[in-house]
Design a protein around this motif. Structure first.
Motif, short mmCIF file in Angstrom:
data_model
loop_
_atom_site.label_atom_id
_atom_site.label_comp_id
_atom_site.label_asym_id
_atom_site.label_seq_id
_atom_site.Cartn_x
_atom_site.Cartn_y
_atom_site.Cartn_z
N ARG A 176 2.16 7.12 -6.63
CA ARG A 176 1.22 8.21 -6.91
C ARG A 176 1.87 9.57 -6.63
O ARG A 176 1.71 10.51 -7.41
CB ARG A 176 -0.05 8.02 -6.07
N CYS A 177 2.65 9.66 -5.56
CA CYS A 177 3.36 10.90 -5.25
C CYS A 177 4.35 11.25 -6.36
O CYS A 177 4.48 12.43 -6.74
CB CYS A 177 4.10 10.79 -3.92
N ARG A 178 5.04 10.25 -6.88
CA ARG A 178 6.00 10.50 -7.96
C ARG A 178 5.30 11.06 -9.20
O ARG A 178 5.82 11.94 -9.88
CB ARG A 178 6.76 9.22 -8.30
N LYS A 179 4.11 10.54 -9.49
CA LYS A 179 3.34 11.05 -10.64
C LYS A 179 2.92 12.50 -10.41
O LYS A 179 3.00 13.33 -11.32
CB LYS A 179 2.11 10.17 -10.89
N ASN A 226 3.92 16.99 -2.15
CA ASN A 226 4.14 15.61 -2.57
C ASN A 226 5.55 15.13 -2.30
O ASN A 226 5.76 13.95 -2.01
CB ASN A 226 3.76 15.44 -4.04
N VAL A 227 6.53 16.01 -2.34
CA VAL A 227 7.89 15.62 -1.98
C VAL A 227 7.93 15.25 -0.50
O VAL A 227 8.54 14.24 -0.11
CB VAL A 227 8.90 16.74 -2.32
N SER A 228 7.27 16.04 0.32
CA SER A 228 7.22 15.75 1.76
C SER A 228 6.52 14.42 2.03
O SER A 228 7.00 13.60 2.81
CB SER A 228 6.48 16.89 2.47
N THR A 229 5.39 14.21 1.37
CA THR A 229 4.66 12.94 1.54
C THR A 229 5.49 11.76 1.05
O THR A 229 5.50 10.70 1.69
CB THR A 229 3.32 13.00 0.78
N LEU A 230 6.20 11.94 -0.05
CA LEU A 230 7.04 10.86 -0.57
C LEU A 230 8.15 10.51 0.41
O LEU A 230 8.43 9.33 0.64
CB LEU A 230 7.63 11.26 -1.93
N ARG A 231 8.77 11.51 1.02
CA ARG A 231 9.82 11.24 2.01
C ARG A 231 9.26 10.47 3.21
O ARG A 231 9.88 9.51 3.69
CB ARG A 231 10.45 12.54 2.48
N GLN A 232 8.11 10.90 3.70
CA GLN A 232 7.49 10.21 4.83
C GLN A 232 7.12 8.77 4.46
O GLN A 232 7.30 7.85 5.27
CB GLN A 232 6.25 10.97 5.30
N ARG A 237 0.84 -1.21 0.00
CA ARG A 237 0.00 0.00 0.00
C ARG A 237 0.87 1.25 0.00
O ARG A 237 0.59 2.23 -0.72
CB ARG A 237 -0.93 0.01 1.21
N LEU A 238 1.94 1.23 0.79
CA LEU A 238 2.84 2.38 0.84
C LEU A 238 3.55 2.58 -0.50
O LEU A 238 3.78 3.72 -0.92
CB LEU A 238 3.86 2.22 1.97
N ALA A 239 3.89 1.49 -1.17
CA ALA A 239 4.55 1.60 -2.48
C ALA A 239 3.60 2.24 -3.50
O ALA A 239 4.04 3.03 -4.35
CB ALA A 239 5.01 0.22 -2.96
#
Length: 115
Positions: free
Chosen positions: A26-29, A77-83, A19-21
């Motif tokens: 989605r964040c990368r998109k 989204n960068v912040s969410t991707l890091r988390q 799920r995290l992947a």
């Protein structure tokens, strides 16, 4: 299976990692779309300022909004991707620890028969 058997927890962790992947992808998109919005907005603003196509003030304001919206979306989204990446790393470490705690037994190789 005993009450202390970690296989169920390992399975739950693997589901969480999946799920995290998906969230990370989605964040990368969204990050890519944000970068495109920033670039497109900047290009439109430059074209508007130079008066190349005779766009008016509305195009200038729209391009500024596009750049600002892209910056906000990119940062979020960068912040969410890091988390999310940190959560994936923690889940993978927990999974590895659980797998390491399982008392595995060695299965001896059977002799091969050549036909």
């Amino acid at each position: 299976m005993t009450e202390n058997d970690p296989t169920d927890e390992i399975s739950d962790i693997e589901d969480r990692i999946e799920r995290l992947a998906e969230i990370a992808e989605r964040c990368r998109k969204y990050i890519l779309a944000s970068k495109i919005a920033i670039g497109g907005g900047a290009a439109l603003l430059l074209i508007t300022i130079l008066g190349v196509f005779g766009f008016g003030q509305t195009a200038a304001l729209g391009s500024i909004a596009l750049v600002l919206g892209g910056i906000v979306s990119l940062g979020s989204n960068v912040s969410t991707l890091r988390q999310t990446d940190d959560a994936i790393s923690a889940a993978e470490a927990r999974r590895a620890a659980l797998i390491g705690s399982i008392d595995l037994r060695v299965v001896a190789d059977a002799p091969l028969k050549l036909v």
